[in-house]
Design a protein around this motif. Structure first.
Motif, mmCIF file in Angstrom:
data_model
loop_
_atom_site.group_PDB
_atom_site.id
_atom_site.type_symbol
_atom_site.label_atom_id
_atom_site.label_comp_id
_atom_site.label_asym_id
_atom_site.label_seq_id
_atom_site.Cartn_x
_atom_site.Cartn_y
_atom_site.Cartn_z
ATOM 1 N N GLY A 312 0.834 -1.180 0.000
ATOM 2 C CA GLY A 312 0.000 0.000 0.000
ATOM 3 C C GLY A 312 0.878 1.241 0.000
ATOM 4 N N LEU A 313 0.345 2.343 -0.511
ATOM 5 C CA LEU A 313 1.149 3.558 -0.640
ATOM 6 C C LEU A 313 1.038 4.397 0.630
ATOM 7 N N PRO A 314 2.175 4.635 1.290
ATOM 8 C CA PRO A 314 2.158 5.401 2.540
ATOM 9 C C PRO A 314 2.206 6.900 2.284
ATOM 10 N N GLU A 315 1.064 7.452 1.881
ATOM 11 C CA GLU A 315 0.978 8.890 1.636
ATOM 12 C C GLU A 315 -0.167 9.460 2.470
ATOM 13 N N TYR A 316 -0.419 10.765 2.345
ATOM 14 C CA TYR A 316 -1.268 11.422 3.335
ATOM 15 C C TYR A 316 -2.746 11.070 3.233
ATOM 16 N N ARG A 317 -3.240 10.594 2.071
ATOM 17 C CA ARG A 317 -4.647 10.195 2.005
ATOM 18 C C ARG A 317 -4.853 8.851 2.705
ATOM 19 N N ASN A 318 -4.017 7.869 2.378
ATOM 20 C CA ASN A 318 -4.135 6.577 3.049
ATOM 21 C C ASN A 318 -3.815 6.707 4.534
ATOM 22 N N GLY A 319 -2.721 7.414 4.850
ATOM 23 C CA GLY A 319 -2.350 7.581 6.253
ATOM 24 C C GLY A 319 -3.356 8.413 7.012
ATOM 25 N N GLY A 320 -3.891 9.441 6.356
ATOM 26 C CA GLY A 320 -4.880 10.294 7.000
ATOM 27 C C GLY A 320 -6.154 9.560 7.336
ATOM 28 N N LEU A 321 -6.517 8.585 6.524
ATOM 29 C CA LEU A 321 -7.715 7.780 6.773
ATOM 30 C C LEU A 321 -7.660 7.139 8.154
ATOM 31 N N PHE A 322 -6.504 6.584 8.512
ATOM 32 C CA PHE A 322 -6.391 5.879 9.787
ATOM 33 C C PHE A 322 -6.319 6.845 10.968
ATOM 34 N N VAL A 323 -5.770 8.028 10.757
ATOM 35 C CA VAL A 323 -5.778 9.039 11.814
ATOM 36 C C VAL A 323 -7.200 9.557 12.036
ATOM 37 N N ASP A 324 -7.904 9.822 10.934
ATOM 38 C CA ASP A 324 -9.252 10.375 11.045
ATOM 39 C C ASP A 324 -10.256 9.395 11.639
ATOM 40 N N PHE A 325 -9.963 8.091 11.558
ATOM 41 C CA PHE A 325 -10.842 7.087 12.166
ATOM 42 C C PHE A 325 -10.322 6.606 13.520
ATOM 43 N N ASP A 326 -9.302 7.293 14.042
ATOM 44 C CA ASP A 326 -8.751 6.982 15.365
ATOM 45 C C ASP A 326 -8.086 5.614 15.458
ATOM 46 N N VAL A 327 -7.777 5.010 14.314
ATOM 47 C CA VAL A 327 -6.977 3.783 14.348
ATOM 48 C C VAL A 327 -5.562 4.144 14.784
ATOM 49 N N LEU A 328 -5.081 5.278 14.307
ATOM 50 C CA LEU A 328 -3.802 5.827 14.740
ATOM 51 C C LEU A 328 -4.063 7.088 15.545
ATOM 52 N N ARG A 329 -3.460 7.174 16.728
ATOM 53 C CA ARG A 329 -3.664 8.336 17.593
ATOM 54 C C ARG A 329 -2.318 8.917 17.999
ATOM 55 N N LEU A 330 -2.206 10.217 17.869
ATOM 56 C CA LEU A 330 -1.006 10.913 18.311
ATOM 57 C C LEU A 330 -0.916 10.871 19.835
ATOM 58 N N LYS A 331 0.276 10.612 20.341
ATOM 59 C CA LYS A 331 0.468 10.648 21.783
ATOM 60 C C LYS A 331 0.561 12.081 22.287
ATOM 61 N N SER A 374 -6.476 -12.584 -5.132
ATOM 62 C CA SER A 374 -6.332 -12.434 -6.583
ATOM 63 C C SER A 374 -7.539 -11.724 -7.192
ATOM 64 N N GLU A 375 -8.713 -11.916 -6.591
ATOM 65 C CA GLU A 375 -9.923 -11.260 -7.092
ATOM 66 C C GLU A 375 -9.986 -9.787 -6.683
ATOM 67 N N PHE A 376 -9.393 -9.468 -5.556
ATOM 68 C CA PHE A 376 -9.426 -8.101 -5.046
ATOM 69 C C PHE A 376 -8.029 -7.719 -4.545
ATOM 70 N N PRO A 377 -7.096 -7.543 -5.489
ATOM 71 C CA PRO A 377 -5.713 -7.237 -5.114
ATOM 72 C C PRO A 377 -5.587 -5.850 -4.515
ATOM 73 N N LEU A 378 -4.443 -5.596 -3.912
ATOM 74 C CA LEU A 378 -4.216 -4.323 -3.245
ATOM 75 C C LEU A 378 -4.360 -3.150 -4.208
ATOM 76 N N ALA A 379 -3.989 -3.343 -5.472
ATOM 77 C CA ALA A 379 -4.116 -2.271 -6.465
ATOM 78 C C ALA A 379 -5.560 -1.816 -6.624
ATOM 79 N N LYS A 380 -6.513 -2.724 -6.393
ATOM 80 C CA LYS A 380 -7.931 -2.359 -6.464
ATOM 81 C C LYS A 380 -8.454 -1.861 -5.116
ATOM 82 N N VAL A 381 -7.908 -2.395 -4.035
ATOM 83 C CA VAL A 381 -8.294 -1.916 -2.708
ATOM 84 C C VAL A 381 -7.960 -0.430 -2.571
ATOM 85 N N LEU A 382 -6.779 -0.052 -3.037
ATOM 86 C CA LEU A 382 -6.353 1.347 -2.950
ATOM 87 C C LEU A 382 -7.265 2.256 -3.757
#
Length: 414
Positions: A312-331, A374-382
């Motif tokens: 997966g691509l570690p950029e601000y849209r993918n990374g921001g998704l997890f911050v905005d859903f509280d999966v990742l929380r700043l200490k 194979s039916e739903f590869p990461l390229a399609k998940v992204l």
């Protein structure tokens, strides 16, 4: 990949090193030993539900394209690159694939943040697009006009001499940049294209082909070792990570054995007996380019194997998704109020955790949809997908859809 090889130049350039080093930081997060972030996987199902709703809305038949630069060429419901290809009556299938490769390479390198005030007005359609879509359409129009070619009789190509002759005025005109329509980082974009000229001249074994050095000749290099129309992803990755290594800036980057490692950064908690053990490679822009090269190769009749090696691509849209859903929380919540250097340990943690969480999210979605990898590869998940969800939730939470964390970047990472 194990032992010392993992932390050598060649080892850290391999895609397997991206996941393995990111997983080491994720393991520390699970033990709550990271300095900047905590991980809360109990919030991950809500992310999967949110993405699933988008998939049902946008792809009810599950005919999902790959996540790549080509989607930006289709903004506003217009298949621009296919319209362009229809005019190539002078080209056989191989040359059409070379031209598509030329186009996507230069377009990916021009795809840095544009800024909220810039937009591209497309005379051909009357549409106006900003951000990545506008940059993609502008680069396609410049390509069609021959701005990257040194040969007037062959406008739809990107070659070393054409890139070397580019001026700031050329880019300003092509992007419609002005005081009232300011585009961030115009000088940096010109520098990247000039570095691309140098790179394809130096890597003659990959880019020379039978004529002038151009990105599209990597097709000829791939075909020297392909078997029955099959191209392994590892071979394509070698062409990208080694062929374009001289494109990336050397300032503040890790240099191993005199070679630029590119999008790779250190984290002190991973330090071990070897100094290189602390290095976390991401290779985001190289992977974005590789994802974007898959479609022209497949359209050219080739079968790509081993695509699951890409992360997966570690950029601000993918990374921001997890911050905005509280999966990742700043200490330290005050960290959200300042911009962080891309090599800071806070950003390294954010990106590494994002890589692993994208895999975990993909697994949740596959179970939810009863689909195999194979039916739903990461390229399609992204595409379906995490990137779109990250942009949507950012727009809902903040004026202008800005990401939850700000990163100081030179345009080769974010």
């Amino acid at each position: 990949m194990s032992g010392a090889q993992q932390y050598s130049l060649s080892g850290l350039r391999q895609l397997a090193a991206v996941r393995s080093q990111c997983a080491r930081l994720y393991g520390l997060a699970e033990q709550d030993r990271l300095r900047h972030f905590s991980v809360h996987e109990e919030c991950l199902p809500a992310v999967a539900d949110y993405i699933f709703e988008l998939i049902q809305r946008d792809y009810p038949t599950l005919e999902i394209p790959f996540h790549s630069r080509w989607r930006h060429f289709e903004a506003g419901g217009i298949d621009r690159h296919r319209q362009l290809e229809a005019a190539w009556t002078d080209a056989d299938s191989m040359e059409k694939t070379r031209r598509h490769i030329d186009l996507v390479v230069v377009s990916v390198l021009l795809d840095a943040g544009a800024g909220a005030r810039w937009a591209f007005s497309e005379a051909e359609t009357g549409q106006v697009h900003g951000r990545s879509e506008g940059l993609g359409i502008a680069s396609l129009r410049m390509f069609a006009e021959g701005r990257f070619s040194s040969n007037r009789s062959k406008p739809c190509q990107v070659d070393a001499d054409g890139l070397a002759q580019l001026t700031l005025a050329d880019l300003r005109k092509g992007f419609q940049e002005s005081d009232s329509n300011p585009l961030l980082g115009l000088e940096g974009r010109l520098s990247l294209l000039r570095q691309l000229s140098v790179a394809i001249k130096q890597k003659t074994e990959i880019f020379s082909g039978s004529g002038t050095p151009r990105p599209g000749h990597l097709l000829d290099w791939l075909l020297r070792s392909q078997n029955g129309g099959e191209i392994n992803l590892s071979k394509l990755w070698t062409a990208v990570i080694e062929g374009f290594e001289d494109v990336w800036p050397r300032n503040d980057r890790i240099i191993l054995d005199g070679r630029n490692l590119g999008d790779a950064w250190s984290h002190s908690l991973l330090a071990g007996s070897s100094a290189n053990e602390s290095i976390v490679p991401f290779h985001k822009l190289s992977q974005w380019l590789t994802y974007s090269l898959l479609e022209p190769l497949i359209a050219g009749g080739f079968r790509i194997t081993g695509m699951d090696a890409l992360t997966g691509l570690p950029e601000y849209r993918n990374g921001g998704l997890f911050v905005d859903f509280d999966v990742l929380r700043l200490k330290d919540q005050s960290s959200a109020a300042i911009a962080h250097p891309v090599g800071s340990e806070l950003v390294v943690e954010w990106r590494a955790l994002t890589v692993i969480l994208l895999d975990k999210t993909a697994a949740l979605l596959r179970r939810k949809m009863n689909l195999s990898e194979s039916e739903f590869p990461l390229a399609k998940v992204l595409e379906a997908g995490t990137w779109k969800a990250g942009r949507r939730i950012a727009a809902a939470k903040r004026t202008g859809g800005t990401p939850p964390l700000q990163v100081v970047s030179d345009g080769t990472v974010f």
